[in-house]
Design an enzyme around this catalytic site. Sequence first.
Site, PDB file in Angstrom:
ATOM      1  N   HIS A   9     -15.173  36.223-108.233  1.00 32.63           N
ATOM      2  CA  HIS A   9     -16.396  36.463-107.475  1.00 32.63           C
ATOM      3  C   HIS A   9     -16.154  37.353-106.252  1.00 32.63           C
ATOM      4  O   HIS A   9     -17.111  37.687-105.544  1.00 32.63           O
ATOM      5  CB  HIS A   9     -17.015  35.139-107.028  1.00 32.63           C
ATOM      6  CG  HIS A   9     -16.265  34.477-105.905  1.00 32.63           C
ATOM      7  ND1 HIS A   9     -15.029  33.900-106.069  1.00 32.63           N
ATOM      8  CD2 HIS A   9     -16.574  34.320-104.593  1.00 32.63           C
ATOM      9  CE1 HIS A   9     -14.615  33.413-104.912  1.00 32.63           C
ATOM     10  NE2 HIS A   9     -15.523  33.660-103.999  1.00 32.63           N
ATOM     11  N   HIS A  52     -17.661  40.449-101.632  1.00 33.51           N
ATOM     12  CA  HIS A  52     -17.823  39.041-102.004  1.00 33.51           C
ATOM     13  C   HIS A  52     -19.184  38.872-102.669  1.00 33.51           C
ATOM     14  O   HIS A  52     -20.223  38.915-102.014  1.00 33.51           O
ATOM     15  CB  HIS A  52     -17.720  38.169-100.743  1.00 33.51           C
ATOM     16  CG  HIS A  52     -17.691  36.704-100.999  1.00 33.51           C
ATOM     17  ND1 HIS A  52     -18.789  35.998-101.405  1.00 33.51           N
ATOM     18  CD2 HIS A  52     -16.683  35.807-100.901  1.00 33.51           C
ATOM     19  CE1 HIS A  52     -18.472  34.721-101.539  1.00 33.51           C
ATOM     20  NE2 HIS A  52     -17.194  34.580-101.234  1.00 33.51           N
TER      21      HIS A  52
END
Length: 286
Positions: A190, A205
């Site tokens: 992620h 992110h």
Amino acid sequence: MNRRSEREAQISLPATISAYLGVTEPALFGVNVKYVYPFVAGMIGSSIAGLLSVTFNVTANAIGIGGIPGILSIQAKYMLPFFFVMLVAIAVPMILTFFFRKTGVFTKAEDESVKSPQIEAIDEAKEAAPKVDFAEIASPLAGEVKELSQATDPVFAQGVMGQGVVIEPSEGELVAPVNGVVSVLFPTKHAVGIVSDEGVELLMHIGMDTVNLEGKGFEAHVAQGDKVSVGDKLISFDMSAIKEVGYVTETPVIITNQDQFQADERGQLPRMIELGDKLMTATRIG
């Protein structure tokens, strides 16, 4: 473990404090993922603590904040067992971190004494980076660009991790915003970091709290240590799957070595942007 490094101490101490207060991102990206063995030690300690919580049948009144203040959400009759569980969650990772470091187990990261091929590639990229005063950063996503202060997570919004922008993506495709080397690829895919050819260290992110998905809905197209060019695919992600579990998809794009480079947005914000459009600039400080 790295008390002799002033730079590491400046990162580790605030990250430790914030982690104990329930904000774990600085510790994860600033220390644990970087060195690997603290990350493994933390997972083992957390697993043991979770097992003990189930064994003691610890229950909470509601889902509360994390870290040490999390004890406030525990039912009164279970507070004493939970206090013991918290001690285990703190002590076990500390002991294992010390053990892993001394024995060289899992030390496959940016460690002074143990270098993996991937980290050597990253170090070479940093050393080879020319001392430029200015660098362009393209957009890794298509969507709406907003000021970083509007990020949902206060760790990013307050600039703790670095300076930059946040993008609300319209497509689930993250590409390289610079030419460089992949410095960090989180196991749950992620988040990814890149060291550019100019020495700019970037972190992207995807979403907030998406680490909890444990990689579900994410597909990585690169590995740590890979060389990438602007526009190369980094991560594909399922926006619907992320939103279905109640998480946002907004993606901070930040310069983490803010002591060396200043981030400046291009154009007025908020605004729509396409993949590869000019997103921001990095200007060397000093």
